[in-house]
Design a protein around this motif. Structure first.
Motif, mmCIF file in Angstrom:
data_model
loop_
_atom_site.group_PDB
_atom_site.id
_atom_site.type_symbol
_atom_site.label_atom_id
_atom_site.label_comp_id
_atom_site.label_asym_id
_atom_site.label_seq_id
_atom_site.Cartn_x
_atom_site.Cartn_y
_atom_site.Cartn_z
ATOM 1 N N CYS A 15 -39.365 -30.066 32.608
ATOM 2 C CA CYS A 15 -38.379 -30.968 32.956
ATOM 3 C C CYS A 15 -37.752 -31.994 31.948
ATOM 4 C CB CYS A 15 -39.201 -31.597 33.242
ATOM 5 S SG CYS A 15 -38.022 -34.072 34.475
ATOM 6 N N LEU A 16 -36.435 -31.408 31.788
ATOM 7 C CA LEU A 16 -35.444 -31.626 31.092
ATOM 8 C C LEU A 16 -34.573 -33.259 31.268
ATOM 9 C CD1 LEU A 16 -35.298 -28.167 31.352
ATOM 10 C CD2 LEU A 16 -34.066 -29.132 28.569
ATOM 11 N N LEU A 17 -34.617 -33.822 30.072
ATOM 12 C CA LEU A 17 -33.889 -34.950 30.283
ATOM 13 C C LEU A 17 -33.108 -35.681 29.233
ATOM 14 C CD1 LEU A 17 -34.138 -38.367 31.150
ATOM 15 C CD2 LEU A 17 -36.067 -38.876 28.893
ATOM 16 N N PHE A 18 -32.276 -36.043 29.640
ATOM 17 C CA PHE A 18 -30.144 -36.008 28.948
ATOM 18 C C PHE A 18 -30.047 -37.522 29.446
ATOM 19 C CE2 PHE A 18 -30.538 -31.349 30.407
ATOM 20 C CZ PHE A 18 -30.651 -30.940 28.657
ATOM 21 N N ASP A 19 -29.125 -37.958 28.167
ATOM 22 C CA ASP A 19 -27.817 -39.534 28.512
ATOM 23 C C ASP A 19 -26.584 -38.656 28.401
ATOM 24 O OD1 ASP A 19 -28.251 -42.005 28.680
ATOM 25 O OD2 ASP A 19 -26.482 -42.052 27.113
ATOM 26 N N ASN A 20 -25.999 -39.108 28.927
ATOM 27 C CA ASN A 20 -24.623 -39.054 29.431
ATOM 28 C C ASN A 20 -23.620 -39.613 28.499
ATOM 29 O OD1 ASN A 20 -22.531 -36.537 29.978
ATOM 30 N ND2 ASN A 20 -21.875 -38.324 31.908
ATOM 31 N N GLY A 21 -23.600 -40.658 28.079
ATOM 32 C CA GLY A 21 -23.036 -41.189 26.889
ATOM 33 C C GLY A 21 -23.039 -42.949 27.652
ATOM 34 N N ASP A 22 -22.560 -43.416 26.247
ATOM 35 C CA ASP A 22 -22.989 -45.133 26.820
ATOM 36 C C ASP A 22 -23.844 -45.866 26.669
ATOM 37 O OD1 ASP A 22 -19.735 -44.962 26.805
ATOM 38 O OD2 ASP A 22 -19.414 -45.816 28.915
ATOM 39 N N ALA B 77 -38.607 -43.446 22.134
ATOM 40 C CA ALA B 77 -39.554 -43.329 22.999
ATOM 41 C C ALA B 77 -39.779 -42.776 24.431
ATOM 42 C CB ALA B 77 -40.441 -44.917 23.436
ATOM 43 N N LEU B 78 -38.839 -42.501 24.951
ATOM 44 C CA LEU B 78 -38.656 -41.431 26.564
ATOM 45 C C LEU B 78 -38.764 -39.974 25.960
ATOM 46 C CD1 LEU B 78 -36.591 -43.914 27.996
ATOM 47 C CD2 LEU B 78 -38.535 -43.051 28.749
ATOM 48 N N GLY B 79 -38.847 -39.885 24.591
ATOM 49 C CA GLY B 79 -38.395 -38.035 24.268
ATOM 50 C C GLY B 79 -36.635 -37.580 25.124
ATOM 51 N N TYR B 80 -35.907 -37.902 24.685
ATOM 52 C CA TYR B 80 -35.258 -37.422 25.629
ATOM 53 C C TYR B 80 -34.673 -35.762 24.732
ATOM 54 C CZ TYR B 80 -32.973 -41.262 27.443
ATOM 55 O OH TYR B 80 -33.009 -42.209 28.647
ATOM 56 N N ASP B 81 -34.214 -35.437 25.334
ATOM 57 C CA ASP B 81 -34.471 -33.445 24.952
ATOM 58 C C ASP B 81 -32.572 -33.395 24.596
ATOM 59 O OD1 ASP B 81 -36.152 -30.883 26.502
ATOM 60 O OD2 ASP B 81 -35.840 -33.558 27.674
ATOM 61 N N ALA B 82 -31.529 -34.083 24.729
ATOM 62 C CA ALA B 82 -30.373 -34.534 23.785
ATOM 63 C C ALA B 82 -30.316 -35.365 24.303
ATOM 64 C CB ALA B 82 -29.738 -32.704 24.654
ATOM 65 N N ALA B 83 -28.550 -35.749 24.273
ATOM 66 C CA ALA B 83 -27.386 -36.148 24.498
ATOM 67 C C ALA B 83 -26.050 -36.524 24.504
ATOM 68 C CB ALA B 83 -27.483 -37.945 23.992
ATOM 69 N N GLY B 84 -25.309 -36.711 24.731
ATOM 70 C CA GLY B 84 -23.403 -37.042 24.587
ATOM 71 C C GLY B 84 -22.849 -38.194 24.664
ATOM 72 N N LEU B 85 -22.092 -37.761 23.702
ATOM 73 C CA LEU B 85 -21.698 -39.172 23.688
ATOM 74 C C LEU B 85 -20.605 -39.394 24.647
ATOM 75 C CD1 LEU B 85 -20.118 -38.225 19.796
ATOM 76 C CD2 LEU B 85 -22.524 -39.427 20.541
ATOM 77 N N GLY B 86 -20.201 -40.999 24.132
ATOM 78 C CA GLY B 86 -19.709 -42.003 25.755
ATOM 79 C C GLY B 86 -18.698 -42.764 24.563
#
Length: 631
Positions: free
Chosen positions: A63-70, A100-109
């Motif tokens: 499982c990988l966790l990403f955030d997509n910005g903003d 704390a949630l251990g995101y694997d990566a994020a992009g900028l919004g």
């Protein structure tokens, strides 16, 4: 696990499932607390998503966790690091929660740039996860593949994954992210001369072979962009459908538009398959906004002589409040705990008193009649600009002010309205009235410019026919925040005319004129009359269906946030008086009535409903109050 599109013969080799989780457009809604109303009942929050994330991780080993910005901007707790009155010296609260949630990566919004580059860089310096964006550039190269980017143009994540038989394997995952190229327009006062941008599709197309050459066996696009219609346009704002059609992308995680996909409300366009959860056959997800949905993509991989190949997939969104549930999922205690110091400091700041108001300030009817809440903001902006222009030749020009109501329902739901009762005003009310970190701009304009400005604003209404009952009042393509009011003029809106502009600001009906009886100081407005207009940096740079103003038009470019000017105005006034008579109204249309949706809180303003002869038609299935207005 059985996934669609998987045949028996394709699963004869080594197989495994990789789960991709997406958060997007959280907008600093970290805790389920409504700082504007000062109550703990917000429907979405990253702490609620954390509970869903933990459950999703328990279901799948890879499982990988990403955030997509903003993720940095949008709620008062996210403003702490940039607020000089906050006294906050810790990491950005959003980064604290994401670590704390251990995101694997994020992009900028796009909203990551609202506070400027230094605050953004300071926030990202504390991130325990890598950040990528392929089209926010510090130097434009001869080709997109040669661009120098402000953060890594793509990432290569090496992960140890387990197959169906329990055997471990190494998997290299390429992650590429893009943001709408309009960032250089919307935040030009921060980015001009420092950051430029490139078309999203061009940027990703150039990086795909680079990722594959570097050994990426799987490529995920963090596309901070809505689905769009799939048509090729240079520098399109919504291009997830186009991106999904690029060969070499295995999954698309979209956002920006606050859409939920897959869902029954997905746009209808060639290549969009909501039932399969795909865009041009590529698995995709858009997880809404405000911490209300978690996006999940399961990719079934099979290894052959070419490496790992996608053999099947499933896309879904998991709401923090399922349809059959009586309450949202609870917040994760561990993430709530790490946010406690920032939450306490935010409450202290938001509860700081400033003054009082004699009249209620709400935005339930902001596009139906003059709005006291909007009028307060325009007056504060005008006072600040008049002060800034003192001692200059332009101080002799009349100063007008333009503003809009940002909290006006729409996709954010029936609670997304300002509703401040008469009485004390505090910092939380200022944040409620003006939630975006825009700065003040002063523009030299003519009467003709103002007429055009108002025509663009009036284009957000539907065309209304004489003598017909219960016609829609608003054009749903136009967000509520595209409706500007010019304080200092009087005018009428003639809805029997077609809209002059579309939602992109393109002229579609050159002969149409909705603005009638446009006057200044009671006299018809001359086209060559000169004024100074107080507006925000977003609108001055061309945000919404409005043109970007040339440099010569700027008489003032402030660095103070407009909400700080608003706080100063309230503090200096002490008491905000009852609003002036309406500056604008609809032109009469005998026999015609219109309907519109607003927040159910409007029912707490019965006297105003009676004064405007508005008829309550009950609630919609989405929880809005539907009203009838006879024109």
């Amino acid at each position: 696990m059985t996934l669609p599109g998987v045949s028996n013969d394709i699963l004869t080799g080594t197989t495994l499932t990789v789960r991709l989780l997406e958060t997007t457009d959280v907008h600093a809604n970290l805790l389920p607390y409504d700082y504007y109303a000062d109550r703990a009942d917000a429907p979405g929050a990253l702490t609620r998503l954390a509970t869903l994330i933990a459950a999703a991780r328990d279901e799948a080993p890879n499982c990988l966790l990403f955030d997509n910005g903003d993720f940095l901007q949008g709620a008062p707790i996210g403003d702490l690091p940039a607020d000089p009155d906050a006294g906050w010296t810790g990491p950005h609260p959003a980064i604290t929660a994401m670590n704390a949630l251990g995101y694997d990566a994020a992009g900028l919004g796009n909203h990551e740039f609202n506070f400027g580059l230094e605050p953004l860089e300071n926030a990202l310096a504390d991130a325990a996860f890598p950040v990528t964006c392929a089209n926010a550039l510090t130097r434009r190269g001869a080709t997109a593949g040669d661009d120098e980017t402000m953060v890594a143009p793509f990432l290569l994540l090496d992960r140890r994954v387990t197959d169906d038989a329990g055997e471990a394997h190494e998997l290299r995952i390429g992650v590429v992210a893009v943001v709408p190229p309009q960032i250089t327009t919307w935040d030009s006062h921060h980015l001009s001369g420092r950051v430029t941008s490139r078309d999203m599709v061009d940027a990703v197309r150039a990086r795909l072979p680079q990722m594959r050459a570097a050994g990426a066996q799987l490529v995920v696009a963090l596309a901070h962009t809505g689905i769009g219609d799939g048509k090729t346009r240079d520098s399109a704002e919504h291009a997830a459908l186009q991106l999904a059609g690029l060969p070499g992308i295995d999954a698309v995680m979209g956002g920006h538009s606050h859409e939920v996909f897959p869902s029954e409300t997905a746009p209808v366009a060639a290549g969009v398959d909501a039932a399969a959860g795909t865009l041009h056959g590529t698995p995709a997800v858009l997880a809404g906004f405000g911490g209300r949905h978690l996006g999940v993509i399961d990719l079934r991989l099979r290894r052959n002589h070419r490496g790992w190949q996608v053999a099947g997939h499933r896309s879904e969104v998991r709401p923090t409040r399922p349809a059959a549930a009586t309450r949202p999922v609870p917040s994760d205690r561990a993430v709530t705990r790490v946010l406690a110091p920032a939450h306490r400091r935010t409450l202290q700041l938001m509860r700081r008193p400033l003054g009082e108001t004699q009249a209620p300030l709400h935005t339930f009817l902001t596009r139906v009649t003059d709005c006291a809440a909007t009028r307060l903001v325009t007056r504060a902006k005008r006072a600040a600009l008049e002060h800034a222009l003192r001692g200059t030749p332009e101080a002799a020009l009349p100063v007008l002010s333009v503003s809009t109501a940002f909290r006006a329902g729409g996709r954010a739901g029936p609670r997304h309205f300002t509703d401040i009762p008469a009485g004390p005003l505090s910092r939380r009310h200022v944040a409620d009235l003006y939630e975006f970190p825009n700065t003040l701009c002063g523009l030299r304009v003519t009467g003709a410019d103002l007429r055009d400005w108002l025509e663009r604003s009036a284009s957000g209404f539907a065309m209304v026919a004489q003598g017909r009952a219960d016609q829609p009042l608003f054009d749903p393509a136009f967000p509520g925040h595209t409706f500007d009011v010019v304080d200092g003029l009087t005018y009428r809106l003639d809805l029997s005319q077609p809209a002059r502009y579309d939602v992109h600001g393109r002229l579609v009906a050159p002969r149409a004129r909705r603005i009638r009886d446009l006057r200044f100081n009671g006299r018809p407005l001359r086209g060559d009359a000169e004024f100074v207009v107080a507006t925000n940096s977003y609108r001055a740079a061309g945000g919404g269906p409005y043109p970007a103003w040339p440099g010569r038009a700027f008489l003032h470019r402030g660095r103070t946030l407009i909400r700080d000017h608003l706080a100063d105005y309230i503090r200096a006034a002490g008491t905000i008086r009852a609003p002036d008579p309406p500056a604008w109204s609809f032109a009469p249309m005998p026999g015609a009535s219109v309907v519109f949706d607003t927040g159910p809180g409007i029912r707490g303003h019965a006297e105003e409903l009676r004064r405007l002869s508005l008829e309550d038609l009950g609630d919609t299935e989405n929880g809005f109050a539907r009203l009838r207005l006879r024109l």
